[in-house]
Structure formats: C-alpha cells, structure tokens
Design a protein around this motif. Structure first.
Motif, short mmCIF file in Angstrom:
data_model
loop_
_atom_site.label_atom_id
_atom_site.label_comp_id
_atom_site.label_asym_id
_atom_site.label_seq_id
_atom_site.Cartn_x
_atom_site.Cartn_y
_atom_site.Cartn_z
N LEU A 250 0.85 -1.17 0.06
CA LEU A 250 0.08 0.03 0.16
C LEU A 250 0.69 1.15 -0.02
O LEU A 250 1.65 1.47 0.98
N VAL A 251 0.64 2.01 -1.05
CA VAL A 251 1.48 3.29 -1.05
C VAL A 251 0.47 4.57 -1.26
O VAL A 251 -0.21 4.35 -2.22
N ALA A 252 0.87 5.25 -0.35
CA ALA A 252 0.00 6.32 -0.48
C ALA A 252 -0.02 7.08 -1.88
O ALA A 252 1.23 7.36 -2.17
N ASP A 253 -1.04 7.86 -2.11
CA ASP A 253 -1.03 8.47 -3.44
C ASP A 253 0.04 9.81 -3.18
O ASP A 253 0.53 10.20 -4.22
N SER A 254 0.03 10.50 -2.03
CA SER A 254 0.94 11.44 -2.09
C SER A 254 2.49 11.30 -1.81
O SER A 254 3.23 11.82 -1.65
N ALA A 255 2.76 9.88 -1.79
CA ALA A 255 4.12 9.48 -1.57
C ALA A 255 4.98 9.60 -3.12
O ALA A 255 4.24 9.42 -3.88
N THR A 256 6.16 9.95 -2.91
CA THR A 256 6.98 9.81 -4.00
C THR A 256 7.86 8.81 -4.24
O THR A 256 8.62 8.33 -3.14
N VAL A 257 8.03 8.00 -5.24
CA VAL A 257 8.59 6.69 -5.50
C VAL A 257 9.32 6.70 -6.91
O VAL A 257 8.61 6.94 -7.69
N ARG A 258 10.64 7.09 -6.61
CA ARG A 258 11.25 7.06 -7.85
C ARG A 258 12.72 6.06 -7.73
O ARG A 258 13.36 5.99 -7.09
N GLU A 259 12.69 5.49 -9.02
CA GLU A 259 13.75 4.56 -9.23
C GLU A 259 13.85 3.57 -7.84
O GLU A 259 14.88 3.22 -7.56
N SER A 260 12.91 3.10 -7.51
CA SER A 260 12.64 2.40 -6.18
C SER A 260 12.08 0.98 -6.47
O SER A 260 11.12 0.79 -7.38
N ALA A 261 12.40 -0.02 -5.52
CA ALA A 261 11.54 -1.45 -5.53
C ALA A 261 10.83 -1.37 -4.48
O ALA A 261 11.44 -1.48 -3.42
N PRO A 270 1.40 8.62 3.66
CA PRO A 270 1.23 9.93 2.94
C PRO A 270 2.88 10.79 3.10
O PRO A 270 3.44 10.91 4.37
N GLY A 271 3.08 11.47 1.79
CA GLY A 271 4.34 12.30 2.13
C GLY A 271 5.64 11.53 2.33
O GLY A 271 6.76 12.45 2.19
N ALA A 272 5.73 10.48 2.24
CA ALA A 272 6.93 9.75 2.15
C ALA A 272 7.77 9.88 0.97
O ALA A 272 7.12 9.89 -0.22
N THR A 273 9.05 9.92 0.73
CA THR A 273 9.71 9.91 -0.42
C THR A 273 10.99 9.09 -0.53
O THR A 273 11.70 8.82 0.36
N LEU A 274 10.79 8.08 -1.50
CA LEU A 274 11.88 6.88 -1.73
C LEU A 274 12.32 7.22 -3.09
O LEU A 274 12.04 7.12 -4.37
N VAL A 275 13.75 7.32 -3.08
CA VAL A 275 14.65 7.60 -4.16
C VAL A 275 15.62 6.28 -4.00
O VAL A 275 16.64 6.51 -3.36
N ASP A 276 15.81 5.68 -5.20
CA ASP A 276 16.85 4.53 -5.22
C ASP A 276 16.71 3.89 -4.08
O ASP A 276 17.87 3.44 -3.50
N ALA A 277 15.45 3.45 -3.59
CA ALA A 277 15.25 2.68 -2.33
C ALA A 277 14.79 1.09 -2.67
O ALA A 277 14.12 0.70 -3.72
N ASP A 278 15.07 0.23 -1.94
CA ASP A 278 14.35 -1.25 -1.94
C ASP A 278 13.91 -1.73 -0.80
O ASP A 278 14.60 -1.67 0.39
#
Length: 326
Positions: A250-261, A270-278
């Motif tokens: 479950l990933v909140a709509d307001s979360a940012t997920v880039r280049e992550s698994a 909400p509001g979480a940011t994942l960049v190059d995360a696994d």
C-alpha cells in the motif's frame, strides 16, 4: 443470557518493545492499511445492535491521546472512561480499573471486555453467540503452537470447552492454548471483581482474575484457529501488517517513489519520499525520506531521513537522521 451488552475496550499506552516507534503514539494507533489496530475493534462494535455502549478505558496519562483519536473517528458508540487515581504514580491495574469503571458507570448488564492491542480474525458477534449459549463467563482462546511461546500468556486447560485450569504466564505450561484478552461476563457476576481485589489478589493482569474465577464459577473457552496477533513487538506488528495486506503493498497517493523497488507487505504512508530505495516487509511512516537505502523487516517513523544506509529488523524513531549531519 441474550440481550443488551456493554463493551469495554482496554486502551493502554506505549509498548516498550516497539520503542521508539510508539514514543509519540499508543501502540493501538499503529496503522493497518487504511485503518488502525484499535479502529478495527471500534468498527466491528459499531455494527453490533446488541452493543449499546462502548467504553474506552484508559488512565489519565493517555487520556488526551485517546480523546483526540476518538474525536477524529466516524464512530458514535465509543466514549472515553478515565481511571480516577489519587496520585500520579498510583496504578490501579487492569482489573482494578475495570472494577472502578463498573462502579463509576453503573454497569449491571453483560460485559464484553477486549484488549485494544488485539488483532484477531473471528467475528465478535460469533463470540457473543457462544457466550449466550453458556451459563457463565467466556474467554477467547488461541493455540500459539508452542509451549515456549505460551509462557508469555495466560495458559488454558480444557475439559471439552470448560476451563479446568488457568495459569497466568507459567514457566512450564501444560498446553499451548492461551487467552487472547477477549472476555464476556454475565451481568450478575460483575460484583465479583470487588471481593477478588479485597482479598489482595493481583489487580493488574485480567488473567489472574480468570484464574481465580474459574475455581468459583463455570468458565468457558471459545477457541478459534484463524489469525491472532498480539501487537507488542516489531515482529508481531509486521506479521499483522503482512496478514492485513495479504501479500500486497500500500503506497499513499501523496508518496513519491522514484527508481525504487517496493516489495510485498510494504506500507508507505503519505508524504514519504523513496529515491533509489529497496523496501520489503516494512512500514514507512509519513514524511520519511529514504535515498539509496535498503529496508527489510523494519519500521521507519515519521519524518526520518536516511541516506546510503541499509536497515534490517530495525526500529527507526521519528525525525532520526542517518547520517546525522543531514
């Protein structure tokens, strides 16, 4: 024994084994998908016609937390009932608080008592129907699968479905069947809390009262074999989240997920940011920032910022910085 029933939800405080994740919130407020541990109970009680009133029992230390939470729920039945203590360091214990609540609220009808940090997969209505068919108190019971694990709970021995022995946290349990913190008491037996306490018995754990009660009144166990989680540790909470998500994430709509698994059994708020995360089997709370980070079997609390660091079986407190110069 059918008819109107009053419910009490035992709302304690912070779980020390989940610290620092519960530093700013009681463990009952931990999220399970789009709900929380305690809101699952509220929702089910709200839909039961036989439940007229739901008392949320807590002490003065945690009253404000639960008051704010109740103000932001859609439920009409739950209302706060706060222990009255003469001194800040006075602790009534769960049984003592129940006796006081019964007297304070003038309760005299059948009483359903549920520990608020419980996640179970049986219908409360089914448990109450079972209680209706018995001439005495009933407790919900679950086989935890090992006697070693049973040492942390109240252990039950049965003859058919009648409780013939109950031992609170025994060092050498005779079975792996345990009480899960869900009880139903006939209205005419509510007066028994007072003589129990006046005799100097343990006022804290309800299991001690059940151990005393089953020697005096026929007491019965409603056994179930679906799912039960005692929310008190990182592992048990993540087990509950995994069960609730059923292999999904479950990933909140307001979360940012880039280049992550984002793998199975992951909740990103909400509001979480994942960049190059696994991320696997973990809960990422609001406004967390993860960059070049691997997270496994972990809880990362609100506002934490972690970069270039791998987490496994970790509890990361709110607003933690790793490295700390961020």
């Amino acid at each position: 024994m059918t008819g109107s029933t009053t419910a009490v939800v035992l709302a304690g405080g912070y779980a020390t084994r989940l610290w620092p994740i519960t530093r700013y919130r009681p463990k009952m407020f931990l999220p399970l998908g789009k709900t929380t541990v305690i809101d699952r109970i509220y929702a089910e009680l709200e839909g039961l016609d036989r439940i007229d009133e739901v008392y949320v029992s807590t002490n003065e230390r945690f009253a404000a937390d639960f008051e704010v939470h109740l103000e932001n729920t859609p439920y009409d039945k739950p209302r706060l009932s706060v222990e009255e203590t003469a001194h800040e360091d006075e602790k009534l214990g769960v049984v003592g608080a129940l006796e006081q609540l019964i007297d304070r609220e003038g309760l005299d009808e059948d009483l359903l008592v549920i520990a608020g940090d419980n996640l179970f997969d049986f219908a409360i209505e089914d448990f109450l129907h079972y209680f209706d068919r018995r001439d005495g108190p009933a407790i919900a019971a679950y086989d935890v699968g090992s006697r070693e694990r049973a040492t942390s709970y109240g252990v039950i021995e049965l003859d058919d479905d009648r409780v013939v022995d109950f031992q609170e946290k025994p060092s050498e349990p005779e079975s792996s069947l345990v009480s899960i913190g869900c009880y139903a008491f006939p209205g005419e037996m509510l007066s028994l809390f007072t003589p129990y306490l006046e005799a100097g018995n343990d006022p804290d754990e309800p299991g001690w009262f059940i151990q005393w009660l089953q020697d005096r009144e026929p007491t019965y166990a409603y056994t179930f074999d679906t799912a039960w989680f005692d929310i008190g540790t990182r592992r048990s909470y993540l087990d509950a989240v995994s069960w609730h998500l059923d292999g999904d994430s479950l990933v909140a709509d307001s979360a940012t997920v880039r280049e992550s698994a984002v793998g199975d059994d992951v909740h990103v708020m909400p509001g979480a940011t994942l960049v190059d995360a696994d991320i696997e089997r973990s809960v990422i709370f609001p406004d967390v920032e993860l960059e070049s980070t691997t997270v496994r079997d972990s809880l990362v609390d609100e506002g934490a910022r972690i970069s270039g660091f791998d987490l496994e079986r970790a509890l990361i407190g709110a607003y933690t910085r790793i490295p700390d110069d961020q």
